[in-house]
Design an enzyme around this catalytic site. Sequence first.
Site, PDB file in Angstrom:
ATOM      1  N   CYS A  26       0.754  -0.992  -0.361  1.00 38.36           N
ATOM      2  CA  CYS A  26       0.113   0.123   0.086  1.00 38.36           C
ATOM      3  C   CYS A  26       0.607   1.351   0.142  1.00 38.36           C
ATOM      4  CB  CYS A  26      -1.138   0.265   1.149  1.00 38.36           C
ATOM      5  SG  CYS A  26      -1.780  -1.176   1.629  1.00 38.36           S
ATOM      6  N   ASP A 467      30.750  -5.527  27.841  1.00 39.82           N
ATOM      7  CA  ASP A 467      31.736  -4.790  29.312  1.00 39.82           C
ATOM      8  C   ASP A 467      31.618  -5.316  29.872  1.00 39.82           C
ATOM      9  OD1 ASP A 467      32.951  -2.458  29.414  1.00 39.82           O
ATOM     10  OD2 ASP A 467      31.309  -1.832  30.494  1.00 39.82           O
TER      11      ASP A 467
END
Length: 764
Positions: A26, A467
Amino acid sequence: MVADTTVLPARQPLRYRIGGMDCASCAGKIETAVRRKPGVSDVAVSFQRQTLAFALDEGQTPRASIEAQIRSLGYDARLLQDEAARAPEPASDSCCGHDLGDSHDHDDDHGHDHHDHDHDHEDGHDHAHGQGKAQAASAAHAHDHGTPEKGAWWQARRFRWLAAIGVLLVAGYLAGLLLPVTQGWAELPAALVGLYWAGRRAFALARAGSPFSIEMLMTVATIGALLIGAPTEAAVVVFLFTLGEVMEGLAAGRARAGIQALGALVPRTALLVEAGQTRTVPAEEVAIGQHVLVRPGDRVPVDGRILEGLSELDESPVTGESVPVPKGVGEQVLAGSVNGSAALTVETERAASDNTIARIIQMVEEAEAARSPTARFIERFSTYYTPAVVGVALLTVLLPPLLFGAPWDTWIYRGLALLLIGCPCALVLSTPAAITSGLAAGTRRGLLVKSGAALEAIGKVKSIAFDKTGTLTRGEPAVTDIEPLGEGDDLEILRLAAAVEGGSSHPLARAILQAATARQIVLPNTSNAKAEAGRGVEADVEGARVAVLAPRHANLAEADGRRVAELESAGKTVVVVIASGRPLGVIALRDEPREDAAAAIAELRRLGITSNMLTGDNRRAAAAIGATLGVEVMSELLPDQKLTEIGRLRQGGPVAMVGDGINDAPALAAASVGIAMGGGTDVALETADIALLKAKVQDVPALIRLSRATLANIHQNVAVALGLKLVFLITTLVGLTGLWPAILADTGATVLVTLNALRLLRWR
């Protein structure tokens, strides 16, 4: 020679709400139509947000011409006010009625009236909910579409077309039974009504640059069926096609509902505190710096910081964290969280349009609008697929009669059936439907994925780099050991140490005080406190001089020194508690792993993913944490060295980086996928590709599972879409199936693909 002083008309930026977009196809139709207009540039269409933005030179093309063009395609176009356009725009809910069907098929002779109505509605919407004042607009929009005047989904225009065709089809069938002379033609009215509905959109799309639309294929097939004397099948075909359109709209709305529901979590009103008095005001009118009162049981109306009070907040609506979080003065609260047992005074830190929920909604909608690599590939494929099928259908009609003298009507019928098989809707929908559902499912559980590409990529990573501080660990030290040196007592050692550290803001001091608080130790008064950097602190406590010192300043016996060394070799920081010159004991502290870190690493290992820890911390402390968790450790790394390690890991395949989003930004950007840990902070929401709002390590393997479930869903959808078409292609060519089974190849596949994608909303 006179200089040309003509001032070229400025291109005006415009933004529209487009009702009725249920899939990327669409959006593509609208973009193609608008882009072809003279004077139009910078076209951007989002079917998830149901918006169209572009720049227009009205000297070349009037705005009304573009609005009429959009409506002729079967979509509604409502101009958003400038102030509303600056607010985060919500994804429209097609199943609420207006966007599903009211937006479709507006007769041209009613276009002006509808346009006026839309602007009246926009003004009413803005007045009622303050969208122009930048509220988190999703809730307002959902409320708007739930109003009685817009109607429920069964009152939508598209559903009314379906009902009309269905009633005429049933009436024709009954008429054929009662009046056999009409049998075979009694369904003609149903076919003509369906033909009118699809045909006018088909030709409007063709004029707008989309000749191979599903509406055109439907129209040609229906006209052909009528010409060869098959009105019953023509009627069944248009009915099934319309049914598929309605179901696609309902499914699109269902997939958006999880994100839209977030907007409703923010209260519409707030208790503003001014001069010691409170008054109720709309939440969107609360300015940054103003204070609001949050009573027990109330939802927090703003993002802010607590000025007064101590309470537990249920943040599960925002972050997915199921356990209430205790918070006090100075700590941040998020709009939409639920206050627990005590009243809080909160200072507003963000405007309503910029609170955490508003930003989450906006980011997820942008993620849904950003096509994933698989979606882009399928869209490219479909642009060739449909014309190819049309060509095959034409050859099917012409070659057998011309070359072999086969009957024309038989092969025209089969060629028309092939046209219906060529509809690409299910194929085009297969990927974005799954991506949308996956994004919604993740967001509900605190996994904020900011693009479809990231959702696909995370499931394919071979290794993950973490980390350490604040990611695998809590980010602050905690007391791990209290050991007497001689005849001391654990609680007495901690009591004296906490008393001496009471006036310090050092992280080790805070950890000692927290340990004492947890053991409900009453601290004695102190005097003559003194702190010396690098050495420690001391004070007079109950008539004795008590010091908390670094081991090298404590003059420990050899045996005690060996015990301190053992604790330090485990990555712990050690302090010695001394009273009146005599060592009483040692306290060891360490930034401990998160409670769920070890289980998360183990789960990643079971998923076939290698875990690594990249940290700037010292080798000893990093090795101790790494050994506890079972990860490979790279320690004492500068930021540029982390980049080097990420590059090394990428040589073995895609790699994800998980960090706190602050000092890890370069590594997050360098990884295939960057994942930020954070509870709705700016950095967590904006730095990386993905944010884990609950800040739990176990959310990383959950994210992997969600991505793999989404990828599997996409593969299933593509297999269903192409598999059904292949089956019906073969059966149609050999004459086993006809027109209405052929439309099932598309409508049925669309329904199956959509339902399969919606299964992801229930993902756990």
